[in-house]
Structures are given as structure tokens and as C-alpha cells.
Scaffold this motif. Structure first.
Motif, PDB file in Angstrom:
ATOM      1  N   LEU A   1       0.844  -1.193   0.000  1.00 45.84           N
ATOM      2  CA  LEU A   1       0.000   0.000   0.000  1.00 45.84           C
ATOM      3  C   LEU A   1       0.883   1.248   0.000  1.00 45.84           C
ATOM      4  CD1 LEU A   1      -2.755   1.352  -0.013  1.00 45.84           C
ATOM      5  CD2 LEU A   1      -2.652   1.351   2.477  1.00 45.84           C
ATOM      6  N   MET A   2       1.930   1.253   0.826  1.00 48.29           N
ATOM      7  CA  MET A   2       2.857   2.394   0.861  1.00 48.29           C
ATOM      8  C   MET A   2       3.462   2.622  -0.520  1.00 48.29           C
ATOM      9  SD  MET A   2       4.905   4.709   2.020  1.00 48.29           S
ATOM     10  CE  MET A   2       5.699   5.209   0.536  1.00 48.29           C
ATOM     11  N   ARG A   3       3.919   1.555  -1.161  1.00 41.93           N
ATOM     12  CA  ARG A   3       4.503   1.672  -2.496  1.00 41.93           C
ATOM     13  C   ARG A   3       3.475   2.206  -3.499  1.00 41.93           C
ATOM     14  NH1 ARG A   3       9.364  -0.592  -3.570  1.00 41.93           N
ATOM     15  NH2 ARG A   3      10.361  -1.817  -1.923  1.00 41.93           N
ATOM     16  N   SER A   4       2.241   1.704  -3.403  1.00 46.34           N
ATOM     17  CA  SER A   4       1.214   2.156  -4.344  1.00 46.34           C
ATOM     18  C   SER A   4       0.846   3.615  -4.098  1.00 46.34           C
ATOM     19  CB  SER A   4      -0.024   1.258  -4.284  1.00 46.34           C
ATOM     20  OG  SER A   4      -0.742   1.439  -3.083  1.00 46.34           O
ATOM     21  N   ARG A   5       0.926   4.062  -2.862  1.00 47.79           N
ATOM     22  CA  ARG A   5       0.652   5.470  -2.567  1.00 47.79           C
ATOM     23  C   ARG A   5       1.779   6.356  -3.102  1.00 47.79           C
ATOM     24  NH1 ARG A   5      -3.180   7.221   0.843  1.00 47.79           N
ATOM     25  NH2 ARG A   5      -1.775   8.743   1.811  1.00 47.79           N
TER      26      ARG A   5
ATOM     27  N   ARG B   1      -8.757   7.628  -1.326  1.00 49.39           N
ATOM     28  CA  ARG B   1      -9.468   6.359  -1.098  1.00 49.39           C
ATOM     29  C   ARG B   1      -8.716   5.431  -0.144  1.00 49.39           C
ATOM     30  NH1 ARG B   1      -9.927   6.684  -6.555  1.00 49.39           N
ATOM     31  NH2 ARG B   1      -8.519   4.935  -6.958  1.00 49.39           N
ATOM     32  N   THR B   2      -7.396   5.556  -0.098  1.00 47.79           N
ATOM     33  CA  THR B   2      -6.595   4.658   0.743  1.00 47.79           C
ATOM     34  C   THR B   2      -6.130   5.338   2.026  1.00 47.79           C
ATOM     35  OG1 THR B   2      -4.589   5.234  -0.505  1.00 47.79           O
ATOM     36  CG2 THR B   2      -5.830   3.260  -1.212  1.00 47.79           C
ATOM     37  N   TRP B   3      -6.788   6.405   2.407  1.00 51.32           N
ATOM     38  CA  TRP B   3      -6.489   7.151   3.634  1.00 51.32           C
ATOM     39  C   TRP B   3      -7.559   6.801   4.649  1.00 51.32           C
ATOM     40  CZ3 TRP B   3      -3.676  12.141   2.331  1.00 51.32           C
ATOM     41  CH2 TRP B   3      -3.095  12.712   3.472  1.00 51.32           C
ATOM     42  N   HIS B   4      -7.185   6.529   5.868  1.00 51.09           N
ATOM     43  CA  HIS B   4      -8.139   6.183   6.926  1.00 51.09           C
ATOM     44  C   HIS B   4      -9.171   7.307   7.066  1.00 51.09           C
ATOM     45  CE1 HIS B   4      -9.718   5.442  10.962  1.00 51.09           C
ATOM     46  NE2 HIS B   4      -9.355   4.177  10.757  1.00 51.09           N
ATOM     47  N   PRO B   5     -10.467   6.957   7.155  1.00 55.86           N
ATOM     48  CA  PRO B   5     -11.499   7.998   7.230  1.00 55.86           C
ATOM     49  C   PRO B   5     -11.339   8.951   8.409  1.00 55.86           C
ATOM     50  CG  PRO B   5     -12.498   5.787   7.231  1.00 55.86           C
ATOM     51  CD  PRO B   5     -11.014   5.621   7.151  1.00 55.86           C
TER      52      PRO B   5
ATOM     53  N   ASP C   1      -8.922  -1.460   7.531  1.00 60.53           N
ATOM     54  CA  ASP C   1     -10.232  -0.856   7.709  1.00 60.53           C
ATOM     55  C   ASP C   1     -11.156  -1.548   6.718  1.00 60.53           C
ATOM     56  OD1 ASP C   1     -12.021   1.190   8.828  1.00 60.53           O
ATOM     57  OD2 ASP C   1     -11.980   2.023   6.808  1.00 60.53           O
ATOM     58  N   GLY C   2     -12.156  -2.254   7.218  1.00 54.75           N
ATOM     59  CA  GLY C   2     -13.041  -2.996   6.328  1.00 54.75           C
ATOM     60  C   GLY C   2     -12.306  -4.078   5.554  1.00 54.75           C
ATOM     61  N   GLY C   3     -11.255  -4.631   6.165  1.00 60.01           N
ATOM     62  CA  GLY C   3     -10.484  -5.693   5.531  1.00 60.01           C
ATOM     63  C   GLY C   3      -9.409  -5.219   4.572  1.00 60.01           C
ATOM     64  N   GLN C   4      -9.275  -3.894   4.358  1.00 61.36           N
ATOM     65  CA  GLN C   4      -8.268  -3.375   3.433  1.00 61.36           C
ATOM     66  C   GLN C   4      -7.311  -2.446   4.161  1.00 61.36           C
ATOM     67  OE1 GLN C   4      -9.865  -1.788  -0.169  1.00 61.36           O
ATOM     68  NE2 GLN C   4     -11.169  -3.562  -0.518  1.00 61.36           N
ATOM     69  N   TRP C   5      -6.056  -2.465   3.731  1.00 60.40           N
ATOM     70  CA  TRP C   5      -5.054  -1.587   4.319  1.00 60.40           C
ATOM     71  C   TRP C   5      -5.326  -0.146   3.926  1.00 60.40           C
ATOM     72  CZ3 TRP C   5      -2.086  -2.922   8.116  1.00 60.40           C
ATOM     73  CH2 TRP C   5      -1.729  -4.256   8.276  1.00 60.40           C
ATOM     74  N   VAL C   6      -5.195   0.758   4.913  1.00 56.63           N
ATOM     75  CA  VAL C   6      -5.308   2.194   4.667  1.00 56.63           C
ATOM     76  C   VAL C   6      -4.188   2.911   5.421  1.00 56.63           C
ATOM     77  CG1 VAL C   6      -7.789   2.267   4.188  1.00 56.63           C
ATOM     78  CG2 VAL C   6      -6.991   2.469   6.545  1.00 56.63           C
ATOM     79  N   TYR C   7      -3.797   4.056   4.898  1.00 54.65           N
ATOM     80  CA  TYR C   7      -2.817   4.918   5.546  1.00 54.65           C
ATOM     81  C   TYR C   7      -3.504   5.611   6.712  1.00 54.65           C
ATOM     82  CZ  TYR C   7       0.037   9.095   6.252  1.00 54.65           C
ATOM     83  OH  TYR C   7       0.775  10.119   6.808  1.00 54.65           O
ATOM     84  N   LEU C   8      -2.900   5.539   7.901  1.00 54.48           N
ATOM     85  CA  LEU C   8      -3.464   6.188   9.086  1.00 54.48           C
ATOM     86  C   LEU C   8      -2.831   7.557   9.295  1.00 54.48           C
ATOM     87  CD1 LEU C   8      -5.381   5.927  11.504  1.00 54.48           C
ATOM     88  CD2 LEU C   8      -3.526   4.798  12.735  1.00 54.48           C
ATOM     89  N   ASP C   9      -1.520   7.588   9.532  1.00 57.56           N
ATOM     90  CA  ASP C   9      -0.808   8.833   9.760  1.00 57.56           C
ATOM     91  C   ASP C   9       0.682   8.536   9.793  1.00 57.56           C
ATOM     92  OD1 ASP C   9      -0.313   7.691  12.281  1.00 57.56           O
ATOM     93  OD2 ASP C   9      -1.711   8.986  13.331  1.00 57.56           O
ATOM     94  N   ALA C  10       1.453   9.552  10.128  1.00 60.22           N
ATOM     95  CA  ALA C  10       2.907   9.394  10.215  1.00 60.22           C
ATOM     96  C   ALA C  10       3.341   9.597  11.654  1.00 60.22           C
ATOM     97  CB  ALA C  10       3.597  10.391   9.312  1.00 60.22           C
ATOM     98  N   GLU C  11       4.248   8.726  12.094  1.00 63.92           N
ATOM     99  CA  GLU C  11       4.819   8.883  13.426  1.00 63.92           C
ATOM    100  C   GLU C  11       5.969   9.884  13.358  1.00 63.92           C
ATOM    101  OE1 GLU C  11       5.965   4.804  14.213  1.00 63.92           O
ATOM    102  OE2 GLU C  11       4.260   4.598  15.558  1.00 63.92           O
TER     103      GLU C  11
END
Length: 126
Positions: free
Chosen positions: A34-38, A52-56, A115-125
Motif C-alpha cells: 500500500l505504501m509503495r502504491s501510494r 481512497r486509501t487514507w483512513h477515514p 479498515d473494512g479488511g483493506q489496508w489504509v494509511y493512518l498517519d505518520a509517526e
């Protein structure tokens, strides 16, 4: 003529690699993919995929990409979790770019969650 490799740095063509995620045909099975695709979405200007791949809970309403910023290559520096059997993971990376003729990079440790069975980006540490 052989197709150019995917912007994410893997040897496959864009269509066979991140393009299949961008077109919605399949979801990235791991946090790293997911990171690579983003990263590739930034490289090809696909703001819709990024949203679409960002956590709501952390997703911005809008996202404007700077057309003057060219994302040139990606280094994966480390990862935790994020596999097929995990629900959370991190990917530490360095994303290289060229902006107004100057080279630079963004280094971040991104957090991902299912989220809903799919990987999403949450945030950055930090």
C-alpha cells in the motif's frame, strides 16, 4: 519495447504493479505494498487513490498535488507488522523528489491499519 518499471521501485511494469491497485481491480495485500502504491500515486498524480486509501478518521477533505513536484524514487528503510495476518503496521521510507530543479526527500514512518479488511494509511509517526 519493454514497459518502464513501476515508480514504486519494484521491477514490474506500472500496470502489473501499482496500476492494478490504482484502478481498483485489487487491494494492496500488505502495508508495504500500500505504501509503495501510494508513492506511485503521488508520482502519477492520482489524488483520488490517495484519498481512497487514507483512513477515514485522518483523511483530509481534499488533496491538491503540486504538478511541479516530481517523485523520482522510493527507498523502504524498515517495516513492522503490516503482513497478511496483521491488522496494523508501519513502513519507514525515504521518498525522493525533484521540485523546481532541486532534489530533496521526505523521510517518514507511516502507520497503516486494516479498515473494512483493506489496508489504509493512518498517519505518520514523528
Amino acid at each position: 519495447m519493454r514497459p518502464a518499471p513501476c515508480p514504486c521501485g519494484l521491477a514490474a511494469s506500472y500496470d502489473a504493479c501499482c496500476g492494478r491497485f490504482h484502478d481498483g481491480g485489487v487491494a494492496a495485500p500488505t502495508a508495504e505494498l500500500l505504501m509503495r502504491s501510494r508513492f506511485s500515486a503521488f508520482a502519477v498524480g492520482d489524488a483520488g487513490y490517495l484519498l481512497r486509501t487514507w483512513h477515514p478518521g485522518t483523511r483530509p477533505r481534499r488533496l491538491s498535488l503540486d504538478p511541479q513536484q516530481e517523485w523520482t524514487w522510493l527507498e523502504i528503510l524498515g517495516r513492522t507488522g503490516g503482513g497478511l495476518l496483521h491488522t496494523e503496521g508501519t513502513v519507514r521510507f525515504r521518498a525522493h523528489y525533484r521540485h523546481h530543479g532541486r532534489d530533496g526527500f521526505l523521510e517518514e514512518n507511516s502507520r497503516f491499519r486494516r479498515d473494512g479488511g483493506q489496508w489504509v494509511y493512518l498517519d505518520a509517526e514523528a
